[in-house]
Scaffold this motif. Structure first.
Motif, short mmCIF file in Angstrom:
data_model
loop_
_atom_site.label_atom_id
_atom_site.label_comp_id
_atom_site.label_asym_id
_atom_site.label_seq_id
_atom_site.Cartn_x
_atom_site.Cartn_y
_atom_site.Cartn_z
N CYS A 120 -1.04 4.57 -10.45
CA CYS A 120 -0.11 3.43 -10.45
C CYS A 120 0.48 3.35 -11.85
N ALA B 32 -8.46 -1.98 -6.41
CA ALA B 32 -8.30 -0.59 -6.84
C ALA B 32 -9.48 0.25 -6.39
N ALA C 180 -2.27 -6.02 -3.41
CA ALA C 180 -1.95 -4.64 -3.76
C ALA C 180 -3.16 -3.76 -3.51
N CYS D 192 1.86 -9.00 -7.37
CA CYS D 192 1.05 -9.42 -6.23
C CYS D 192 0.01 -10.45 -6.66
N CYS E 59 -9.00 -4.37 1.63
CA CYS E 59 -7.77 -5.17 1.67
C CYS E 59 -7.52 -5.73 3.06
N ILE F 114 -4.49 -0.36 -4.26
CA ILE F 114 -4.19 0.70 -5.22
C ILE F 114 -5.27 1.77 -5.14
N GLU G 256 0.83 -1.20 0.00
CA GLU G 256 0.00 0.00 0.00
C GLU G 256 0.86 1.26 0.00
N VAL H 127 -6.95 -5.37 -12.72
CA VAL H 127 -7.24 -5.43 -11.28
C VAL H 127 -8.39 -6.41 -11.07
N ALA I 256 2.26 -4.14 -8.71
CA ALA I 256 0.88 -4.59 -8.53
C ALA I 256 0.63 -5.93 -9.21
N VAL J 36 3.01 -0.49 -11.74
CA VAL J 36 2.12 -1.51 -12.30
C VAL J 36 2.77 -2.88 -12.18
N PHE K 138 -0.33 5.50 -5.60
CA PHE K 138 0.21 4.19 -5.25
C PHE K 138 1.71 4.20 -5.51
N ARG L 202 -5.17 -7.77 -6.71
CA ARG L 202 -5.12 -6.31 -6.86
C ARG L 202 -6.50 -5.71 -6.59
#
Length: 243
Positions: free
Chosen positions: A108, A124, A102, A119, A190, A104, A53, A179, A116, A113, A60, A122
């Motif tokens: 980003c 967003a 991630a 991960c 998250c 976001i 984060e 995402v 992200a 990117v 981001f 994702r």
């Protein structure tokens, strides 16, 4: 030098936080190395779910610090170490039994990117935007990151994002698969997701992650990425007066 990243742990949930918001969380080579060291420590700390984060919900990450990227035109011998440490971070984010999420909430771009995409999940928010701009600078994007992009969005959408370098919003990113979840409160979503993951069997998650096979090798420098720092267009870009 100010620290661009920090981490903390609460039980089996960890938080890896970018905190260089004055520079849009752009990472210098030393920051990438510090990030890699942190991920190594986190992997040994019993963290089962890690939220990646920003301390500032307005951004981001802008990716790698362009000042250092431009400097590679004068010090090309630094390109391979730069590429290797980035590749190592991407591998660490996807490797092992730890699940990475991630968060976001804001823009980003570039290597942001890539972080992200490395991960597992994702999330967003409505203010998030995404772009992959190397085509503007005369360089390439690391091959492992290109493969992750194509795996997420398909080759056609990957080509569109890479070749046009256009910026897309969160809704479009979700539509094409860049995402996985949209939420007005990214942090809360998250946190809830990480707690759910942390409550499950670590052995099961390790087996499931292995089956998904999201790992990309970082054993060798990415030659096509390194070659980008020798192109005439990049050298022209690096010589610009950026004010």
């Amino acid at each position: 030098m100010d620290h661009a990243v920090r981490w903390r742990q609460s039980g089996k949930v960890g938080h890896l936080t970018f905190c260089r918001s004055s520079k849009r969380n752009a990472l210098r080579m030393a920051d990438w190395a510090e990030l890699s060291d942190m991920l190594e420590a986190i992997s040994k700390a019993g963290v089962q779910a890690l939220i990646v984060e920003s301390s500032d919900p307005q951004v981001f990450s802008a990716g790698s610090d362009l000042v250092e990227v431009e400097a590679l035109s004068e010090r090309p011998e630094n390109a391979a170490p730069f590429a290797m440490v980035m590749q190592r971070v991407m591998q660490q984010l996807g490797a092992g039994p730890m699940v990475t999420v991630a968060a976001i909430a804001g823009p980003c771009h570039g290597a942001g990117v890539a972080i992200a995409m490395a991960c597992d999940i994702r999330v967003a928010g409505p203010r998030a935007t995404f772009s992959i701009p190397p085509a503007k600078f005369g360089i390439s994007y690391p091959s492992g990151d290109i493969r992750r992009l194509a795996r997420l969005v398909g080759p056609g959408q990957a080509a569109r994002l890479l070749y046009s370098a256009e910026t897309i919003d969160a809704q479009e990113a979700a539509r094409i698969g860049l995402v996985d979840l949209l939420d007005d409160d990214v942090a809360a979503r998250c946190q809830d997701l990480a707690r759910q993951i942390a409550a499950n069997s670590a052995d099961s998650i390790a087996l499931l992650k292995g089956a998904l096979d999201q790992h990309v090798s970082a054993a060798e420098p990415d030659q096509q990425f390194l070659d980008g720092f020798r192109t005439a267009d990049f050298l022209r870009f690096a010589g610009r007066d950026r004010g």
